[in-house]
Design an enzyme around this catalytic site. Structure first.
Site, PDB file in Angstrom:
ATOM      1  N   HIS A  85       5.750 -45.104 -46.835  1.00  0.00           N
ATOM      2  CA  HIS A  85       6.753 -44.145 -46.385  1.00  0.00           C
ATOM      3  C   HIS A  85       7.088 -43.125 -47.473  1.00  0.00           C
ATOM      4  O   HIS A  85       7.361 -41.954 -47.174  1.00  0.00           O
ATOM      5  CB  HIS A  85       8.019 -44.895 -45.956  1.00  0.00           C
ATOM      6  N   ASP A  86       7.082 -43.544 -48.722  1.00  0.00           N
ATOM      7  CA  ASP A  86       7.415 -42.652 -49.837  1.00  0.00           C
ATOM      8  C   ASP A  86       6.433 -41.495 -50.008  1.00  0.00           C
ATOM      9  O   ASP A  86       6.677 -40.587 -50.796  1.00  0.00           O
ATOM     10  CB  ASP A  86       7.480 -43.438 -51.153  1.00  0.00           C
TER      11      ASP A  86
ATOM     12  N   ARG B  63      19.480 -52.125 -51.392  1.00  0.00           N
ATOM     13  CA  ARG B  63      18.507 -51.138 -51.857  1.00  0.00           C
ATOM     14  C   ARG B  63      17.139 -51.777 -52.093  1.00  0.00           C
ATOM     15  O   ARG B  63      16.100 -51.186 -51.780  1.00  0.00           O
ATOM     16  CB  ARG B  63      18.999 -50.492 -53.145  1.00  0.00           C
TER      17      ARG B  63
ATOM     18  N   SER C  83      11.891 -38.591 -42.931  1.00  0.00           N
ATOM     19  CA  SER C  83      12.614 -39.834 -42.732  1.00  0.00           C
ATOM     20  C   SER C  83      13.893 -39.555 -41.928  1.00  0.00           C
ATOM     21  O   SER C  83      13.820 -38.976 -40.852  1.00  0.00           O
ATOM     22  CB  SER C  83      12.916 -40.480 -44.083  1.00  0.00           C
TER      23      SER C  83
ATOM     24  N   ASP D 248       2.368 -45.784 -43.651  1.00  0.00           N
ATOM     25  CA  ASP D 248       3.816 -45.919 -43.452  1.00  0.00           C
ATOM     26  C   ASP D 248       4.078 -46.983 -42.388  1.00  0.00           C
ATOM     27  O   ASP D 248       3.763 -46.804 -41.221  1.00  0.00           O
ATOM     28  CB  ASP D 248       4.390 -44.564 -43.022  1.00  0.00           C
TER      29      ASP D 248
END
Length: 488
Positions: free
Chosen positions: A349-350, A222, A153, A316
Site C-alpha cells: 500500500h505504501d 500504529r 488511500s 497492495d
C-alpha cells in the site's frame, strides 16, 4: 534545497464561522481548517488542484517549514516545479481533515462552549463531512471549479466523495490505492487499532489531555496499521529474518528480529505527532465510507461528471486492485470517462508514497491530456435565429462579449456574430441578422485536445471557437484566453 522543491512554506488557517451541520445529525461550531498552498492561482482561478491526504497525514504535503527542517512534506516527490502536480502551472492546496490533530478542528481542539478539549464528546464524522469542510475552504479561496482533486488511500476516498457530492465542481479526479466501499477486512483492522487505544488505562474515556496520553495503545494501533501498509515481499526484502543484534536468539521476550524493532520504532514515533482520539474518529469515518446506493455502486456513482483516473498497486493487500477495478466497472457502466492504471510494485500500500517515478508519470500524462471540455465556458450567452441586430448588440454590450453564437429552436448552432459584424452592420445600415452573421462556422468538439483547438484558431486567425456535440448542439465556447490558461 532542490530547484524542483516549492521551497519554504507556511501553514494557513481559516475559520468556518457559525454552526456546521454534520451528516450524523450533530453540529460543530467555528471549525478551524489548517491548509497549505503551493504555486499561484491564475487570473480566473481555474488551475486549482486539491490534494487529499491519507489517514494520518496532514496539510504539509510539500516543501519545508524552515531551512533546517529534516523532512519535507509527505508528497514532496510529486508536488513542485516540473513534477506531476507542477506548481509552475497549478495552484495546489492541501488541508488537514476534519477530526485530525494537525491544526484542523478535532477531538483535541477546545470546545468553544466549555473551553476544554472535546475528547470523546466530539461528534462522529464521515468522509462526506471532511469533504464538505474542504468545500467551504475552496469557497473561501474564491475557487468555483477545481481543475483536479487527487488523493491516495483515505485521500482517494475523499477524492471519490468530491466527485459524487460536487460533480459540477471537479473537472478531473485521481484516485490512488483506494476504494469506494470499506471492506470487512479494512473495518476489522481499524477496530483492532481502536480497541488497542481504548484498552489502554491512560485513555481514561478520552479525557487524557491534562494527564498521561495512551501512548502504548496508540503505538500498538500504529504497529497493526503499518503492517497493512507493507507487503510480504517488501518485508522479506527489507528485513527477512535478520536479527536485531548478534547471531543467535536471545530466548527471552525482547526484540530478536529487525522487523520487531522497526514496528516498535514506528509505533513510538507516531505517538509523538498524533492524537489517540483523532485516530478513533478518523478510522471510524473510513469504516462508514460507502458510496454505493441501494446496494449498487453504479447507482451511487452515476452522477459523476469528472474525468477519472484510478491507480492501484499490484502488491497492495489493504486496498487491493480488485477494489479499484470495481469503481472502474461502475463508472464504465454509466459511460463515464475513466482510465485505469495498475503499478507493478513490491512495496504494498505504501507504494503510492514510495513509487514516485511511476506515480509522477501516470498522473502527469492524465493531467496533461487536456480536452476542449476541460477548459471551455459552458454557460454561453446565445441569441435565437431571426432576432434583430439591435438585440444582438444589446446582449453583446451587456455581457461584454466579442463573439455571440446564434442557435435555432433545437439549440443547434446556426451561426456566429462578432463585434466586428455589429460595427459592419451599423456602417452598412443592415437590419437583418442574416446579413451579417457568419453561417459557416469553425467549431470544436468537447473531446478534442486544446492543442488541436489552438492550432485551428491560429491557422484561421480567429480568437474563439463554439463547441458543439455530435448533434451540432452548442455546449460551450472556447477562446484564446481559455487556451492560454494551460498551454500558453
Amino acid at each position: 534545497m532542490s530547484e524542483r522543491s516549492v521551497g519554504i512554506v507556511g501553514t494557513n488557517y481559516h475559520t468556518i464561522e457559525g454552526e456546521f451541520s454534520l451528516e450524523g445529525g450533530q453540529t460543530l461550531k467555528d471549525i478551524r481548517v489548517a491548509y497549505e498552498t503551493y504555486g499561484n492561482l491564475n487570473k480566473d482561478k481555474s488551475n486549482a488542484i486539491l490534494v487529499c491526504h491519507a489517514l494520518t497525514g496532514d496539510a504539509h504535503a510539500a516543501g519545508r517549514h524552515s531551512p533546517d527542517d529534516r523532512k519535507p512534506g509527505w508528497w514532496e516527490d510529486v508536488i513542485g516545479p516540473g513534477k506531476a502536480l507542477d506548481t509552475d502551472r497549478y495552484f495546489v492546496i492541501c488541508s488537514n481533515v476534519l477530526g485530525g490533530c494537525m491544526g484542523t478542528t478535532g477531538p483535541s481542539s477546545l470546545n468553544p462552549d466549555t473551553g476544554k478539549p472535546y475528547g470523546i464528546t466530539f461528534p462522529v464524522i464521515t468522509i462526506g463531512d471532511m469533504v464538505n469542510v474542504q468545500r467551504r475552504l475552496i469557497e473561501h479561496l474564491g475557487i468555483k471549479t477545481l481543475f483536479a482533486v487527487v488523493g491516495g488511500s483515505m485521500g482517494g476516498m475523499q477524492t471519490l466523495q468530491w466527485t459524487v457530492s460536487y460533480p459540477d465542481i471537479v473537472r478531473k479526479a485521481v484516485v490512488i490505492a483506494s476504494t469506494a466501499v470499506s471492506s470487512p477486512q479494512q473495518i476489522a483492522f481499524n477496530e483492532v487499532g481502536r480497541n488497542a487505544i481504548v484498552s489502554d488505562p491512560d485513555w481514561n474515556e478520552g479525557n487524557y489531555y491534562s494527564g498521561k496520553a495512551p501512548v502504548h495503545g496508540l503505538a500498538t494501533a500504529r504497529m497493526i496499521a503499518h503492517i497493512t501498509y507493507l507487503s510480504d515481499d517488501s518485508m522479506h526484502e527489507k528485513f527477512g529474518r535478520e536479527l536485531q543484534q548478534g547471531e543467535g536468539y536471545k530466548f527471552d521476550m525482547s526484540h530478536d528480529f529487525q522487523v520487531e524493532s522497526y514496528l516498535k520504532y514506528q509505533g513510538e514515533t507516531f505517538t509523538e505527532r498524533f492524537d489517540a482520539n483523532s485516530y478513533l474518529y478518523v478510522t471510524k469515518a473510513v469504516d462508514y465510507f460507502d458510496l454505493s446506493k441501494n446496494g449498487s455502486l453504479a447507482e451511487g456513482l452515476k452522477d459523476i461528471k469528472s474525468k477519472m483516473l484510478l491507480i492501484s498497486i499490484t502488491s497492495d493487500w489493504l486496498y487491493p486492485p480488485y477494489q479499484s477495478k470495481k469503481v472502474v466497472e461502475a463508472l464504465l457502466f454509466n459511460d463515464h470517462d475513466v482510465s485505469y492504471r495498475e503499478i507493478e510494485s513490491s512495496y504494498g500500500h505504501d507504494a503510492f508514497l514510495l513509487e514516485s517515478g511511476h506515480i509522477n508519470y501516470v498522473i502527469h500524462n492524465f493531467l496533461s491530456y487536456t480536452s476542449i471540455a476541460d477548459v471551455m465556458t459552458e454557460d454561453v450567452a446565445t441569441i435565437r435565429e431571426g432576432v434583430s441586430i439591435e438585440t444582438a448588440a444589446k446582449v453583446m454590450f451587456e455581457q461584454g462579449l466579442t463573439h455571440l453564437p446564434v442557435v435555432n429552436e433545437k439549440g443547434c448552432l446556426a451561426g456566429i456574430v462578432t463585434s466586428w459584424d455589429i460595427s459592419k452592420a451599423v456602417a452598412l445600415k443592415s437590419s437583418k441578422l442574416d446579413d451579417i452573421m457568419t453561417k459557416e462556422v469553425l467549431v470544436a468538439m468537447p473531446d478534442e485536445t486544446i492543442v488541436a483547438g489552438a492550432k485551428r484558431m491560429e491557422r484561421h486567425s480567429i480568437s474563439a471557437l463554439p463547441v458543439v456535440d455530435e448533434k451540432k448542439r452548442l455546449v460551450g465556447i472556447i477562446d484564446s484566453e481559455d487556451i492560454n490558461r494551460l498551454i500558453g
